[in-house]
Design an enzyme around this catalytic site. Structure first.
Site, short mmCIF file in Angstrom:
data_model
loop_
_atom_site.label_atom_id
_atom_site.label_comp_id
_atom_site.label_asym_id
_atom_site.label_seq_id
_atom_site.Cartn_x
_atom_site.Cartn_y
_atom_site.Cartn_z
N GLU A 1 -2.74 8.29 -5.64
CA GLU A 1 -3.08 7.45 -6.81
C GLU A 1 -4.24 8.36 -7.77
OE1 GLU A 1 -3.25 3.26 -6.28
OE2 GLU A 1 -1.55 3.28 -5.03
N HIS B 1 -0.28 0.42 -10.09
CA HIS B 1 -1.23 -0.37 -9.06
C HIS B 1 -1.65 -1.53 -9.96
CE1 HIS B 1 -3.80 -0.36 -5.21
NE2 HIS B 1 -3.42 -1.53 -5.56
N ARG C 1 0.77 -1.06 -0.08
CA ARG C 1 -0.04 0.01 0.01
C ARG C 1 1.10 1.14 0.05
NH1 ARG C 1 -3.40 -1.95 -2.15
NH2 ARG C 1 -5.49 -2.55 -1.20
#
Ligand code: NAD
Length: 328
Positions: free
Chosen positions: A264, A283, A235
């Site tokens: 993000e 991601h 994360r």
């Protein structure tokens, strides 16, 4: 027999992964591609179950419009898009599918590790820019190096297995392992300080919480070996991005690979974009065909058990539901 439970699936959840519900006569599965349409709102009025990925925001207002809803399933891990307290208050179970992504996330970690060790992205860029830089792009072998796994849960464990196959020595820091795992890992279980100071490759597989936020910051980066790499497929926020960019510029560590970020998508003025020996991916940990099927299968099975058998053991808000129902 007519279906007893209607389940609405949106956000392009894998159709294959809905098989446990579609193949069971007790369920009717309604697929609505876009949850911002009136179709979705109208289907939700009679739904007992809802399956989403990350695009749909399941908030109090949406729950209000779904009076029969008993369970919301997130095909994936993070439930940031679901108002869990609001769901608990209405007695709606929230389920995710934490196991379905494991192999995909572990394999992406290997991809980043190899890309950093062998300068794959720099090499690709250099050829496209018309250069043929064989000596400038010398890399390092993984064999014989020490892998430091921070967080030896599902993904960390799979990464460790794969790295053993590459001939790496594995050490682990995880203060919350079950006794059986601790026994299996002994003597490879070490303190955080020892791991940071001795590992050649440090890979993070922890949740983001108050304890792990900024776990890899200036202090840790100063204590790492000069030739060390850091990988984060867990994360954003676990790694202090500004500190990492500085450490790479100053050559205090040799490289890094990141799949997740504090914010993000990554901002165009992030210091990471100018940092050397850094491989970035947007991601992509769970972005494989297989993972998308697996997460939908997992959540479909859990929803089937919840609706048909009243089994709420996989609900992430099970305790709150019991409290709301006056059972604890
Ligand atoms: P998991 O729950 O199986 O494992 C997490 C491990 O971290 C546990 O063993 C726990 O004991 C350990 N841990 C917790 N706090 C710690 C601390 N302070 N120090 C060291 N260890 C600690 O989780 P998982 O399925 O392996 O997922 C790991 C992480 O990867 C999660 O943050 C998850 O959200 C993330 N993830 C990212 C992607 C992606 O697309 N990049 C995909 C899947 C999962």
């Amino acid at each position: 027999m007519s279906a007893t439970y209607r389940v609405v699936a949106t956000d392009r959840v894998s159709k294959k992964g809905l098989a446990p519900l579609r193949d069971d006569d007790r369920f009717e599965v309604v697929i609505v591609k876009d949850s911002s349409t009136p179709d979705f709102t109208s289907e939700l009025k009679t739904a007992a179950g809802l399956i989403v990925r990350s695009a749909t925001r399941v908030d109090a207002a949406m729950l209000e419009g779904a009076p029969d809803l008993k369970v919301v399933g997130r095909a994936g891990v993070g439930v940031d898009n679901i108002d869990v307290p609001a769901a608990s208050e209405r007695g709606v179970a929230v389920m995710n599918s934490p196991g379905g992504n494991t192999i995909s996330a572990a394999e992406l970690t290997m991809a980043l590790m190899l890309a950093v060790a062998r300068r794959v992205t720099d090499a690709d860029r250099s050829i496209r820019e018309g250069r043929w830089e064989r000596s400038a792009l010398q890399g390092v072998e993984l064999r014989g190096k020490t892998l430091g796994v921070i967080g030896a849960g599902r993904i960390g464990w799979e990464v460790a297995q794969r790295c053993r196959a590459f001939g790496m020595d594995v050490i682990v820091y995880d203060p919350y392992l079950a006794a059986k795992r601790v026994e299996e890992l002994h003597p490879h279980l070490v303190s955080l300080e020892r791991l940071i100071e001795t590992a050649d490759v440090i890979t993070l597989h922890v949740p983001l919480n108050a304890e792990t936020r900024g776990l890899i910051g200036d202090d840790a980066l100063h204590r790492m070996k000069k030739g060390a790499f850091v990988l984060n497929v867990s994360r954003g926020g676990v790694v202090d991005e500004a500190a990492l960019a500085r450490a790479l510029h100053d050559q205090r560590i040799a490289g890094a690979g990141l799949d997740v970020y504090e914010h993000e998508p990554l901002s165009p003025d992030s210091p990471l974009l100018e940092a050397p020996n850094l491989v970035l991916s947007p991601h992509l940990g769970a972005s494989t065909k297989e993972a998308q099927i697996q997460v939908a299968l997992e959540v479909s099975r859990n929803i089937r058990a919840a609706l048909a058998l009243g089994d709420l053991s996989t609900a992430i808000n099970a305790t709150d539901l019991a409290r709301a129902a006056g059972l604890s």
